[in-house]
Write a protein that holds these residues in place. Structure first.
Motif, short mmCIF file in Angstrom:
data_model
loop_
_atom_site.label_atom_id
_atom_site.label_comp_id
_atom_site.label_asym_id
_atom_site.label_seq_id
_atom_site.Cartn_x
_atom_site.Cartn_y
_atom_site.Cartn_z
N ALA A 1 4.30 12.86 3.40
CA ALA A 1 3.54 12.25 3.25
C ALA A 1 3.27 10.24 3.63
N ASP A 2 4.89 9.34 3.17
CA ASP A 2 4.70 8.44 3.35
C ASP A 2 4.25 7.40 4.95
N THR A 3 4.54 8.45 5.45
CA THR A 3 4.29 8.04 6.66
C THR A 3 2.86 8.76 7.10
N MET A 4 2.76 9.65 7.40
CA MET A 4 0.85 9.97 7.23
C MET A 4 -0.07 9.01 6.78
N GLN A 5 0.61 8.98 4.81
CA GLN A 5 -0.32 7.46 4.03
C GLN A 5 -1.77 8.34 3.55
N THR A 6 -2.01 9.81 4.00
CA THR A 6 -2.61 11.07 3.76
C THR A 6 -2.92 11.47 2.33
N ALA A 7 -1.76 12.37 1.90
CA ALA A 7 -1.85 13.17 1.06
C ALA A 7 -0.47 13.12 0.20
N ASP B 1 18.88 22.96 -0.13
CA ASP B 1 17.75 23.46 1.08
C ASP B 1 16.22 22.57 0.77
N ASN B 2 15.66 23.09 -0.63
CA ASN B 2 15.13 22.46 -2.08
C ASN B 2 15.04 20.87 -1.47
N THR B 3 16.26 20.28 -1.83
CA THR B 3 16.57 18.86 -1.64
C THR B 3 15.94 18.63 -0.36
N THR B 4 16.34 18.71 0.68
CA THR B 4 15.65 19.06 2.19
C THR B 4 14.69 19.15 2.06
N LEU B 5 14.05 19.60 1.56
CA LEU B 5 12.62 20.47 1.71
C LEU B 5 11.57 18.99 1.44
N MET B 6 12.12 18.28 -0.04
CA MET B 6 11.09 17.68 -0.91
C MET B 6 10.99 16.14 -0.09
N GLU B 7 12.68 16.08 0.68
CA GLU B 7 12.89 14.53 1.44
C GLU B 7 11.60 14.94 2.41
N SER B 8 11.64 16.04 3.01
CA SER B 8 10.77 15.70 3.99
C SER B 8 9.78 15.84 3.81
N GLY C 1 0.64 14.91 -18.40
CA GLY C 1 1.74 13.67 -18.16
C GLY C 1 0.80 13.07 -16.47
N ALA C 2 0.95 11.59 -16.17
CA ALA C 2 0.06 11.18 -15.24
C ALA C 2 0.34 10.36 -14.63
N ARG C 3 2.13 10.22 -14.04
CA ARG C 3 2.83 9.88 -13.50
C ARG C 3 2.57 9.93 -11.87
N THR C 4 3.42 9.24 -11.45
CA THR C 4 3.52 9.27 -9.67
C THR C 4 5.74 9.47 -9.97
N LEU C 5 6.22 9.59 -8.30
CA LEU C 5 7.62 10.00 -9.30
C LEU C 5 8.14 8.11 -9.14
N ASP C 6 7.16 7.68 -8.67
CA ASP C 6 7.81 6.16 -9.05
C ASP C 6 7.48 5.88 -10.59
N GLY C 7 7.80 6.34 -11.22
CA GLY C 7 7.78 5.56 -12.58
C GLY C 7 8.41 4.28 -13.21
N SER D 1 17.30 15.19 -6.86
CA SER D 1 16.96 16.41 -5.39
C SER D 1 15.86 15.20 -4.13
N THR D 2 15.15 13.91 -4.63
CA THR D 2 14.49 14.22 -4.10
C THR D 2 14.00 12.28 -3.89
N GLY D 3 15.24 11.96 -3.64
CA GLY D 3 15.61 11.27 -3.01
C GLY D 3 15.03 9.58 -3.08
N SER D 4 14.77 8.94 -1.93
CA SER D 4 14.81 7.33 -2.81
C SER D 4 13.35 7.08 -1.78
N VAL D 5 12.66 7.63 -0.66
CA VAL D 5 11.27 7.10 -0.33
C VAL D 5 10.38 8.27 -0.01
N GLY D 6 8.99 7.15 -0.08
CA GLY D 6 7.94 7.67 -0.68
C GLY D 6 8.55 8.30 -2.28
N LEU D 7 8.31 7.83 -2.86
CA LEU D 7 8.13 8.67 -4.33
C LEU D 7 6.82 8.25 -4.89
N ASN D 8 6.07 7.37 -4.50
CA ASN D 8 5.19 7.22 -5.30
C ASN D 8 3.77 8.18 -4.80
#
Length: 526
Positions: free
Chosen positions: A204-210, A192-199, A406-412, A237-244
């Motif tokens: 965030a990737d769709t709205m591009q505001t947060a 369930d945590n996987t599903t929530l994080m991917e959502s 540390g100062a990185r996003t998931l899109d390392g 668990s974080t998928g591949s979409v919106g990692l940045n």
């Protein structure tokens, strides 16, 4: 002024002396999604609504029960329950207490653990300001059964994926929040945590505001050696979409949010005094004073003492009881870092700007860590050759204390989006310019409008450059704005009603690695 002058006289015509300008958008407005004891104010329900607050007092007024709560509300009040569970051997994980030659792990009833309230407290303790609260439900009933294995992660069956996703969806109607936080996501099952994080990342990737700040399941009670399994599970668990748009911190932090007055005998053994008695009044060493206080708790006299008075008396009468309370406090004070990080972001943006990395700074209220990471430990967090998903470490340094390291996003693996400061700066620039450009919707698509847009955006970016948000010796080195027929637009764009603007910026990047070269030099005469 009238276009046709028919009456003799003097007429005035006001001309705007200043063009439109870009108003910078807020950069650190978190939206917290989770459970609260209540969501009501002046007879109106605020469940499943995005409610903006500006202080902790506002949060308490809307989302917390009166203090003290009415008798009918006692069962709903935030009341984590902890138990002492005897262990056959000395535990290697989690907090434990040695009493009468036996080891007892301090373990909770998982259905009584919630993180949102204390995360809000951490947020404001670390300098937080405006925030949105999305309360998706009230606290559920305790299970009456504690965890028995100190190596098992806490999963609260009252925390539901559907509730949290519903709260997340409400934020699609809000453009002001710049950070999504769900502190209780780690209380879900791994799937369930996987599903929530991917959502969250998809939204965030769709709205591009947060951006999304994530906590890692297992970060509260990591295995000294096998904690890397939790890290791998998180990366899977974080998928591949919106990692940045994703940011993660590890591990949890030991805080001072809960004080001695926040935990008492009602938080032990589900409030069953009979289970507490063998510890404070054992048959092998009777404690008549403690026994008398316990009797007053079980059977209140005509003029009963308050819980705080009984708590104080029991602490004086039984040193063992004081030890138990201290260990329970230590366990209850281990919290996910996401709420504190939102406060750190707020102070960082106010003092240095969104282009500054929120790192190499302390967390107010953080006094311990469940695991101390070394340089070699952090190597695997900061850079992962397989997934490229970076996780920011929170570490202890001698003489400096606990620092965000540390100062990185998931899109390392991305050269463009690997750094938090770059991602947040670009979001800040994009949204500020986007909102300012709306003033020109339906304006004539001609050279005058193009010049006005270019001037407005260039003036804004020059201000950002002067503040240190863009690199370059001059504004021309820091950014370039292009708009107009033949440069960014074609004749078809004019016919279709499009104005196309191209903005190129040189964003400041953090100095993540500092290399100092030393070389011996031979002595010379003279």
């Amino acid at each position: 002024m009238a276009t046709t002058l028919a009456t003799p006289g003097v007429y005035s015509n006001e001309i705007n002396g200043f063009p439109n300008s870009v108003v910078p958008v807020a950069t650190a407005v978190p939206a917290f999604i989770g459970y609260t004891p209540q969501a009501e104010y002046q007879g109106q329900s605020y469940y499943n609504m995005a409610v903006k607050i500006s202080s902790f007092a506002e949060f308490q007024a809307i989302f917390m029960l009166p203090n003290p709560p009415a008798p009918a509300d006692l069962a709903k009040q935030y009341s984590p329950q902890y138990y002492l569970i005897e262990q056959k051997t000395t535990p290697t994980r989690g907090d434990y207490l040695a009493l009468n030659g036996q080891c007892y792990s301090v373990l909770p009833d998982p259905n009584t653990i919630y993180y949102l309230y204390n995360s809000i407290r951490l947020f404001y303790q670390n300098g937080g300001g405006d925030a949105y609260i999305v309360a998706v439900g009230s606290y559920g009933r305790a299970s009456g059964k504690p965890l028995t294995d100190p190596t098992v992660n806490v999963t609260n069956s009252n925390v539901l994926l559907a509730d949290l996703q519903r709260g997340l969806a409400l934020l699609t109607e809000e453009s002001e929040p710049t950070i999504y936080i769900c502190p209780e996501a780690t209380l879900l099952s791994l799937n369930d945590n996987t599903t929530l994080m991917e959502s969250m990342l998809l939204q965030a990737d769709t709205m591009q505001t947060a951006v999304c700040i994530f906590d890692v399941i297992g970060g509260a009670n990591p295995d000294p050696v096998l904690y890397t399994n939790d890290i791998q599970n998180f990366r899977n668990s974080t998928g591949s979409v919106g990692l940045n748009y994703g940011i993660s911190y590890y591990p949890f932090i030991g805080t001072t949010i809960l004080q001695s007055g926040d935990i008492d005998f009602t938080n032990l053994f589900g409030g069953d005094i009979k289970q507490l008695e063998p510890f404070v009044n054992p048959a092998s060493a009777p404690n008549p004073t403690a026994a008398q206080i316990l009797a007053m708790i079980q059977t209140p006299p005509a003029n009963p003492l308050t819980n705080s008075q009984l708590q104080a008396a029991l602490l004086v009468a039984s040193p063992v009881y004081g030890q138990i309370i201290n260990h329970v406090l230590a366990s209850a004070n281990i919290l996910p870092p996401s709420g504190a990080m939102a406060g750190v972001y707020t102070v960082n943006d106010q003092q240095a700007g969104v282009w500054n990395s929120p790192a190499n700074t302390s967390i107010v209220g953080a006094v311990s860590l469940p695991i101390r990471l070394s340089d070699s430990d952090q190597e695997n967090l900061n850079i992962d050759a397989v997934s490229g998903k970076s996780i920011n470490a929170i570490r202890f340094f001698n003489g400096q204390g606990i620092l965000i390291w540390g100062a990185r996003t998931l899109d390392g693996n991305s050269q463009d989006w690997r750094y938090i400061a770059v991602r947040r700066t670009m979001t800040f620039l994009e949204q500020s310019i986007k909102l300012a450009a709306q003033a020109y919707v339906f304006s004539p698509n001609d050279a005058n409008t193009w010049a006005a847009l270019k001037s407005m955006i260039s003036s804004f970016l020059t201000g950002v450059w002067k503040e240190g948000g863009l690199q370059g010796a001059s504004p021309s080195d820091a950014f370039n704005v292009s708009v107009g027929l033949g440069s960014t637009m074609t004749a078809d764009d004019l016919l279709s009603g499009y104005i196309r603007i191209t903005v190129m910026v040189a964003v400041v990047r953090p100095a993540e690695f500092m290399v100092i070269s030393f070389e011996q030099q031979q002595a010379t005469s003279g």
